[in-house]
Scaffold this active site. Structure first.
Site, short mmCIF file in Angstrom:
data_model
loop_
_atom_site.label_atom_id
_atom_site.label_comp_id
_atom_site.label_asym_id
_atom_site.label_seq_id
_atom_site.Cartn_x
_atom_site.Cartn_y
_atom_site.Cartn_z
N LYS A 174 -8.72 -11.10 -7.09
CA LYS A 174 -9.87 -11.06 -6.16
C LYS A 174 -10.84 -9.94 -6.51
CE LYS A 174 -8.04 -8.13 -2.43
NZ LYS A 174 -7.77 -8.04 -0.98
N LYS A 232 0.82 -1.21 0.00
CA LYS A 232 0.00 0.00 0.00
C LYS A 232 0.86 1.26 0.00
CE LYS A 232 -4.07 -2.03 2.21
NZ LYS A 232 -4.96 -1.83 1.06
N LYS A 285 -13.42 -3.50 -4.68
CA LYS A 285 -14.08 -2.22 -5.00
C LYS A 285 -13.11 -1.23 -5.63
CE LYS A 285 -13.49 -0.21 -0.36
NZ LYS A 285 -12.80 -1.36 0.27
#
Length: 229
Positions: free
Chosen positions: A91, A7, A94
């Protein structure tokens, strides 16, 4: 934590302390209720391992054997890892730029059905066993979604649809998805139109959480010496 590296990317020095300390906050959320089993995605397993380490360290350092249970990850079964409708190897997320890659809980019935019907598949019919689905990620994903929505195992779903093509399977999956997700979306829209009701539910939930957590917090403070017996 590999997720922090992912991230933060190349600019770790500019990332917030919130992102860095999030796994510890997550551990606190688990341990304060003395959870023994935690449903998590495979990519969250490392966070649960940290939680176990923190629990074991506390139990050892404060001579409190088994005060905190070492929680186990629940990562198996239908729905444990739902993949993208456009790529069975990635996967469902969103953050994917394609809205057609996922089923949003606020999608209306027509949108859910359309996304399922357009989901990526392959030209082969469905086999009889899960072993025969190896190398067919999109097919395996759709079978898993059906199983999760219908409360069955993937093997049971295959038994029903073995030998059939996706032309027959997808409409059934679309109908099932609409039936199961539709009421969720309807309730979400109702709540979103009534912010006062959302605030009431959150306040009630927070009070229940405080009541459930209070005994553990009191015991921890006593064990570490924040107040006397």
């Amino acid at each position: 934590m590999t997720q922090f590296k992912e991230k933060a990317g190349k600019h770790k020095e500019r990332e917030s302390v919130g992102l860095y300390t999030y796994p510890v906050l997550q551990a606190a959320d688990i341990l304060v209720y003395k959870a023994t089993q935690v449903p998590v995605g495979e990519d969250q397993r490392q966070h649960l391992e940290l939680t176990r380490d923190i629990a074991a360290k506390f139990n050892h350092d404060f001579d409190a054997p088994a005060f905190f249970p070492l929680p186990e990850a629940l990562t198996e079964g239908p729905g444990a890892r739902i993949m993208s409708l456009r790529d069975g190897s990635a996967k469902m997320s969103k953050s994917d730029p394609s809205d057609n890659s996922r089923l949003n809980l606020l999608d209306d019935a027509d949108t859910v059905a359309q996304k399922v019907r357009k989901a990526k598949t392959d030209p082969e019919p469905l086999p009889e066993t899960l072993d025969e689905l190896k190398g067919r990620p999109e097919a395996l994903n759709l079978i898993g979604i059906y199983a999760a929505l219908d409360g069955r195992t993937s093997a049971q779903v295959l038994t029903e649809f073995a030998g059939q093509g996706f032309g027959a399977f997808k409409p059934r999956l679309a109908d099932l998805a609409v039936a199961k997700l539709g009421p969720v979306g309807t309730e979400m829209r109702r709540l979103m139109s009534d912010p006062a009701e959302i605030d009431r539910i959150l306040a009630a939930g927070a009070e229940r959480a405080r009541e459930a957590a209070a005994p553990t917090l009191a015991q921890v403070k006593k064990i570490v010496g924040y107040w006397g017996a």
